[in-house]
Design an enzyme around this catalytic site. Structure first.
Site, PDB file in Angstrom:
ATOM      1  N   VAL A 215     -38.001  -9.895 -18.953  1.00 26.62           N
ATOM      2  CA  VAL A 215     -38.386 -10.957 -18.672  1.00 26.62           C
ATOM      3  C   VAL A 215     -38.007 -11.089 -17.294  1.00 26.62           C
ATOM      4  CG1 VAL A 215     -37.972 -13.570 -19.217  1.00 26.62           C
ATOM      5  CG2 VAL A 215     -38.182 -11.903 -21.076  1.00 26.62           C
ATOM      6  N   PRO A 216     -38.723 -11.083 -16.310  1.00 26.56           N
ATOM      7  CA  PRO A 216     -38.430 -10.555 -15.021  1.00 26.56           C
ATOM      8  C   PRO A 216     -37.781 -11.636 -14.032  1.00 26.56           C
ATOM      9  CG  PRO A 216     -40.796 -10.861 -15.160  1.00 26.56           C
ATOM     10  CD  PRO A 216     -40.254 -10.988 -16.516  1.00 26.56           C
ATOM     11  N   CYS A 217     -36.662 -12.139 -14.313  1.00 22.19           N
ATOM     12  CA  CYS A 217     -35.953 -13.047 -13.345  1.00 22.19           C
ATOM     13  C   CYS A 217     -35.743 -12.441 -11.907  1.00 22.19           C
ATOM     14  CB  CYS A 217     -34.660 -13.694 -14.017  1.00 22.19           C
ATOM     15  SG  CYS A 217     -33.449 -12.385 -14.314  1.00 22.19           S
ATOM     16  N   HIS A 218     -35.888 -11.362 -11.841  1.00 24.74           N
ATOM     17  CA  HIS A 218     -35.945 -10.731 -10.297  1.00 24.74           C
ATOM     18  C   HIS A 218     -37.211 -11.172  -9.892  1.00 24.74           C
ATOM     19  CE1 HIS A 218     -37.737  -7.455 -12.817  1.00 24.74           C
ATOM     20  NE2 HIS A 218     -38.489  -7.347 -11.638  1.00 24.74           N
ATOM     21  N   ARG A 219     -38.066 -11.594 -10.223  1.00 23.49           N
ATOM     22  CA  ARG A 219     -39.501 -11.833  -9.468  1.00 23.49           C
ATOM     23  C   ARG A 219     -39.263 -13.264  -9.133  1.00 23.49           C
ATOM     24  NH1 ARG A 219     -43.042  -8.870 -13.948  1.00 23.49           N
ATOM     25  NH2 ARG A 219     -42.341  -6.848 -13.530  1.00 23.49           N
TER      26      ARG A 219
END
Length: 172
Positions: free
Chosen positions: A132-136
């Site tokens: 769940v790509p919070c880095h994006r």
């Protein structure tokens, strides 16, 4: 009935990741063994040894870091998240590989009433980073923060890995 959770350890370029998988799917992903069931996931969970349960997420993490995977198929167990937090994280889960959105854009995409500042708080407590790509999620004026691994440097490395950021040239 008690929920059981299986753990694995995956060595990656951004550190050792520890996925936690229930009968329903991936419930957490953290850095290092510090992500113990009782500390990160709370009471009511019993740890089990079940390599079959963690095999898909381990395989997918390895493929992601090898540059061979762009979309995770690992099922997510959303039961430990609720309300606006769940809605925002599910919208985040749909942000494509190699792209980024601002905190405000994610707020709008989620359709929730959470303001951009609240989105940052949800990102900081994302239980399943990378998948769940919070880095994006980036700030309008830069990368913004990141609570996993080595902080913003890990975020920079993940965004570079996905081709969103260009590798930095170092003066030698």
């Amino acid at each position: 009935m008690m929920t059981t959770v299986a753990f694995a350890e995956v060595s990656t370029p951004v550190g050792t990741l520890v996925p936690a998988v229930t009968e329903e799917g991936l419930v957490a992903l953290g850095w290092g063994r510090a992500m113990a069931a009782h500390e990160r996931l709370g009471p009511g969970l019993a740890e089990v040894h079940d390599p079959d349960r963690t095999a898909l997420v381990v395989s997918e993490l390895n493929a992601y870091f090898a540059g061979e995977l762009r979309v995770f198929e690992t099922p997510i167990d959303w039961r430990l998240t609720s309300g606006a937090r769940r809605v925002v994280l599910q919208a985040l889960h749909r942000v494509p590989y190699g792209t980024a959105v601002t905190y405000g854009e994610l707020a709008a995409r989620s359709g929730s009433a959470v303001p951009a500042r609240g989105i940052g708080s949800i990102m900081g407590s994302n239980p399943i980073p990378i998948v769940v790509p919070c880095h994006r999620v980036i700030a309008g004026n830069g990368l913004g923060g990141f609570s996993g691994g080595e902080g913003v440097e890990t975020k920079r490395r993940l965004l570079t890995h996905e081709g969103y950021l260009q590798p930095m040239l170092l003066d030698l």
